[in-house]
Write an enzyme that holds these catalytic residues in place. Structure first.
Site, PDB file in Angstrom:
ATOM      1  CG  ASP A 102       3.994  18.978 -28.436  1.00 35.62           C
ATOM      2  OD1 ASP A 102       4.427  18.663 -29.306  1.00 35.62           O
ATOM      3  OD2 ASP A 102       4.240  19.398 -27.461  1.00 35.62           O
TER       4      ASP A 102
HETATM    5  N1  URA Z   1       7.631  22.730 -27.209  1.00 34.50           N
HETATM    6  C1  URA Z   1       6.791  21.928 -26.704  1.00 34.50           C
HETATM    7  O1  URA Z   1       6.816  21.348 -25.681  1.00 34.50           O
HETATM    8  N2  URA Z   1       5.812  21.758 -27.582  1.00 34.50           N
HETATM    9  C2  URA Z   1       5.157  22.416 -28.604  1.00 34.50           C
HETATM   10  O2  URA Z   1       4.452  22.315 -29.122  1.00 34.50           O
HETATM   11  C3  URA Z   1       6.406  23.435 -29.280  1.00 34.50           C
HETATM   12  C4  URA Z   1       7.461  23.637 -28.537  1.00 34.50           C
END
Ligand code: URA
Length: 237
Positions: A102
């Site tokens: 993310d």
């Molecule tokens: N899980 C999440 O919630 N975000 C990420 O970036 C990776 C795994």
């Protein structure tokens, strides 16, 4: 492959510098000076030398990036800086990130142009382990840990696969933990922590398929993987 293309891929210089090296006789192929940029070389079997030193052609490139927050995992984006913008100067054509983190997640991101390895690392059947360090609001109870370890309902068709939980540190109304998962669902860690009553405030990936984030890399910095790191990742196929 054309000689100029092969040499350009080895990052020996700009396209025009490469043409100049070829024209001024600095390049030999199998011991013979070749002055034609369009000369066709067999990259796996011909010996190409620059000023007498053999160049080693590598079809694939592999990099570890310490992704900072605020950068999107994409090759192009109209609005935001991408992880590929951070890879300026890296050798290799058609590089792409393996999976995604993310925008607000930091940590280990593998960048390569090896489609087969990427496919294998991301295949749901392979259960490649990814470990995250998370800081969260709330209280993580023993029951919450058991739920994470056994598989938890995050609103998908199926509960998550069993995860590993370690280094839980509760401090007042916040806690940190390391969570190892073998799937790659959308916002998976945040949703898993949400399912046990917490809220992730900071998330960092610290390992992927046995590859561990090099903590000497500053946020936003990258380095090529070492041969043994590539072999170890590939050994998981
Ligand atoms: N899980 C999440 O919630 N975000 C990420 O970036 C990776 C795994």
């Amino acid at each position: 492959m054309r000689l100029d293309k092969l040499i350009a891929q080895m990052q020996l210089g700009t396209r025009s510098q490469v043409k100049e090296y070829i024209r001024n006789g600095s390049i030999t192929v199998n011991g013979q000076v070749v002055k034609k940029p369009e000369y066709k070389v067999a990259e796996q079997s011909d010996t190409v030398c620059f000023m007498g030193r053999a160049l080693c052609y590598q079809e694939f490139a592999y990099y570890m990036l310490h992704k900072p927050s605020g950068v999107v995992t994409a090759t192009k984006d109209r609005q935001d800086k991408t992880v590929m913008d951070l890879l300026q100067g890296a050798a290799g054509k058609d590089l792409f990130p393996v999976g995604r983190l993310d925008k607000d997640t930091e940590g280990l991101l593998l960048i390569t142009n090896d489609g087969a390895l990427s496919h294998s690392l991301l295949s749901p059947k392979k259960h490649v382990e990814k470990t995250y360090y998370a800081e969260c609001e709330g209280t993580l109870s023993a029951e919450g840990i058991t739920m994470l370890e056994q598989g938890v309902d995050i609103g998908d068709e199926k509960p998550t696969l069993p995860a590993r939980v370690c280094r839980v540190k509760q401090s007042g109304n916040t806690y940190s933990l390391e969570l190892s998962i073998t799937e790659g669902r959308f916002h998976q860690v945040k949703r898993m922590i949400g399912a046990v009553g917490g809220k992730v405030t900071y998330l960092k990936r610290i390992s992927f398929g046995g590859l561990v984030l090099d903590e000497t890399l500053e946020k936003g910095a990258w380095r090529a993987l070492r041969q043994e790191e590539v072999e170890q990742l590939a050994g998981r196929n």
